[in-house]
Design a protein around this motif. Sequence first.
Motif, PDB file in Angstrom:
ATOM      1  N   ALA A   4       0.841  -1.235   0.320  1.00 31.10           N
ATOM      2  CA  ALA A   4      -0.137   0.030   0.127  1.00 31.10           C
ATOM      3  C   ALA A   4       0.978   1.241   0.475  1.00 31.10           C
ATOM      4  O   ALA A   4       0.785   2.581  -0.987  1.00 31.10           O
ATOM      5  CB  ALA A   4      -1.066   0.468   0.741  1.00 31.10           C
ATOM      6  N   ALA A   5       2.163   1.335   0.490  1.00 36.16           N
ATOM      7  CA  ALA A   5       3.154   2.533   1.066  1.00 36.16           C
ATOM      8  C   ALA A   5       3.715   2.668  -0.680  1.00 36.16           C
ATOM      9  O   ALA A   5       3.581   3.624  -0.630  1.00 36.16           O
ATOM     10  CB  ALA A   5       3.301   2.345   1.835  1.00 36.16           C
ATOM     11  N   ALA A   6       3.664   1.654  -0.877  1.00 35.11           N
ATOM     12  CA  ALA A   6       4.451   1.498  -2.429  1.00 35.11           C
ATOM     13  C   ALA A   6       3.576   2.809  -3.179  1.00 35.11           C
ATOM     14  O   ALA A   6       3.569   2.795  -3.894  1.00 35.11           O
ATOM     15  CB  ALA A   6       5.569   0.093  -3.032  1.00 35.11           C
ATOM     16  N   GLU A   7       2.326   1.919  -3.306  1.00 34.51           N
ATOM     17  CA  GLU A   7       1.301   2.292  -4.362  1.00 34.51           C
ATOM     18  C   GLU A   7       1.085   3.242  -4.451  1.00 34.51           C
ATOM     19  O   GLU A   7       0.984   4.268  -5.003  1.00 34.51           O
ATOM     20  CB  GLU A   7       0.009   1.538  -4.228  1.00 34.51           C
ATOM     21  N   ALA A   8       1.563   4.439  -3.051  1.00 32.98           N
ATOM     22  CA  ALA A   8       0.559   5.631  -2.748  1.00 32.98           C
ATOM     23  C   ALA A   8       2.083   5.707  -3.744  1.00 32.98           C
ATOM     24  O   ALA A   8       1.897   7.114  -4.051  1.00 32.98           O
ATOM     25  CB  ALA A   8       1.009   5.718  -0.823  1.00 32.98           C
ATOM     26  N   ILE A 238       9.381  12.257  -1.556  1.00 30.67           N
ATOM     27  CA  ILE A 238       7.786  11.204  -1.124  1.00 30.67           C
ATOM     28  C   ILE A 238       7.728  10.298  -0.154  1.00 30.67           C
ATOM     29  O   ILE A 238       8.261   9.250   0.174  1.00 30.67           O
ATOM     30  CB  ILE A 238       7.320  10.659  -1.805  1.00 30.67           C
ATOM     31  N   ARG A 239       6.832  10.675   1.052  1.00 29.96           N
ATOM     32  CA  ARG A 239       6.725  10.333   1.913  1.00 29.96           C
ATOM     33  C   ARG A 239       5.282   8.549   2.353  1.00 29.96           C
ATOM     34  O   ARG A 239       4.707  10.458   2.314  1.00 29.96           O
ATOM     35  CB  ARG A 239       6.775  10.448   3.474  1.00 29.96           C
ATOM     36  N   ALA A 251       4.104   0.332   8.002  1.00 28.55           N
ATOM     37  CA  ALA A 251       5.670   0.324   7.465  1.00 28.55           C
ATOM     38  C   ALA A 251       5.344   2.443   6.412  1.00 28.55           C
ATOM     39  O   ALA A 251       4.164   2.932   6.207  1.00 28.55           O
ATOM     40  CB  ALA A 251       4.936  -0.248   5.837  1.00 28.55           C
ATOM     41  N   VAL A 252       6.586   2.683   6.245  1.00 27.08           N
ATOM     42  CA  VAL A 252       7.394   3.537   5.609  1.00 27.08           C
ATOM     43  C   VAL A 252       8.118   3.549   4.525  1.00 27.08           C
ATOM     44  O   VAL A 252       9.650   3.150   4.960  1.00 27.08           O
ATOM     45  CB  VAL A 252       7.708   4.534   6.927  1.00 27.08           C
ATOM     46  N   ALA A 253       7.339   4.073   3.691  1.00 24.58           N
ATOM     47  CA  ALA A 253       8.453   4.538   2.581  1.00 24.58           C
ATOM     48  C   ALA A 253       8.433   5.753   2.271  1.00 24.58           C
ATOM     49  O   ALA A 253       8.201   6.567   2.081  1.00 24.58           O
ATOM     50  CB  ALA A 253       7.584   3.795   1.078  1.00 24.58           C
ATOM     51  N   GLN A 270      15.376   6.326  -5.786  1.00 24.24           N
ATOM     52  CA  GLN A 270      15.700   5.778  -4.543  1.00 24.24           C
ATOM     53  C   GLN A 270      14.471   5.535  -3.320  1.00 24.24           C
ATOM     54  O   GLN A 270      14.008   5.745  -3.348  1.00 24.24           O
ATOM     55  CB  GLN A 270      17.115   6.691  -3.542  1.00 24.24           C
ATOM     56  N   TRP A 271      15.200   4.607  -3.187  1.00 25.56           N
ATOM     57  CA  TRP A 271      14.011   3.623  -1.926  1.00 25.56           C
ATOM     58  C   TRP A 271      14.247   3.354  -0.657  1.00 25.56           C
ATOM     59  O   TRP A 271      15.715   3.048  -0.326  1.00 25.56           O
ATOM     60  CB  TRP A 271      13.336   2.527  -2.312  1.00 25.56           C
TER      61      TRP A 271
END
Length: 276
Positions: A4-8, A238-239, A251-253, A270-271
Motif C-alpha cells: 500500500a505504501a509503495a502504491e501511494a 515522497i513519504r 510500513a513507511v516508504a 531511491q527507496w
Amino acid sequence: CRIAAAEAVRRAAALLAADPDPGCDSAFDAWATPHESPSPSGLAVECRTEDAGRFFSWNNLASSGAMREKSAELAADLMTFCGIYSPDAKIAALADALDGDDDGAWEGDPHADPPYRAQNRLLRAPGELAAIPGWSAVLRAPPDATSRRRFSAGTLAENAAVVPVDDGEEPLRVNVNTASAELLLATAGLARERAVETLLAYRANKPIASLAAIFAARPDWTAQLDGTISTASSWFRIRAEAETDEEGGRAVAVAWVRRDDAGGAAAIRQWIWQDE
C-alpha cells in the motif's frame, strides 16, 4: 502495508509527472497537497511530497570553483542560523568526504572509533553524513531557543537533506516558492530579514513564476543569488505511511524521485523503508 505504501508513492510520482507547469513548483500545486486514504478494511495510508528545493542539498559542497564557495557560505550561514556555531571545520570535513581525491586535512582518522576514512564521493544516505567527523552531534542538535531573530530557527533536518543526485549533476538550487524562511535567509544573507519577509508574504498569495522580477527589484542580489535559486525543482521526496490495526502493521516508504525538467516523466531513484 508495504504494498500500500509503495502504491501511494507511485501515485504521487505520477502526479508529479502530470504537473502542467514544471517550471514553477509551489504549495499551490496538486502534488504538494498531502493525501490520506483510509479504507473500510482498517488500512490507512498517508502520503506527502516535498520538493528538494525546499532544502539545502549537502551534496552541493561537491561542486567546484565559485559555486563551491557559494555553497559553503550558504551552508555556514544556515548552520549558524540553526544554532550550529563555528561550522567551518565541519563543512571542511564534509567537503573532503565529497571530493574525489585523498588531499585534505579531513581525509581520515585511524584513531577514531570506528576508524574513519573519507568516502570521496557523493552522499547517498543520511547515515553517511552522520559518519563524518563532527556531524553526528550536529544532526541531533535542537534549534537555537535563544535566537533573537524575527524568524524562529528550525533544525538542520528541516532545512537540509541528502539528495541522491547523479554524479556530475549541477548543484541543486533553492526554490524560492517552497524553501523555509531560514533557508531563504541563509541564501540571501543574514542581514536581509525584511526582504525575505516580503518574499514570504508575496508567495503566500501566489507562486513566484519568474526570477526576473526578483532581480529587477533587487539588482544587488544578482551576483550573490545567480545560480543558487530557482522557481522549480527536479528532485522530490515522497513519504508514504501505511498502517493497520493489526500488531506490527505499519510500513513507511521514503522515495527520492527525479522529474524531467520538461515534465512528463518522474522516475523513482531511491527507496528507503522504515518499517515498524
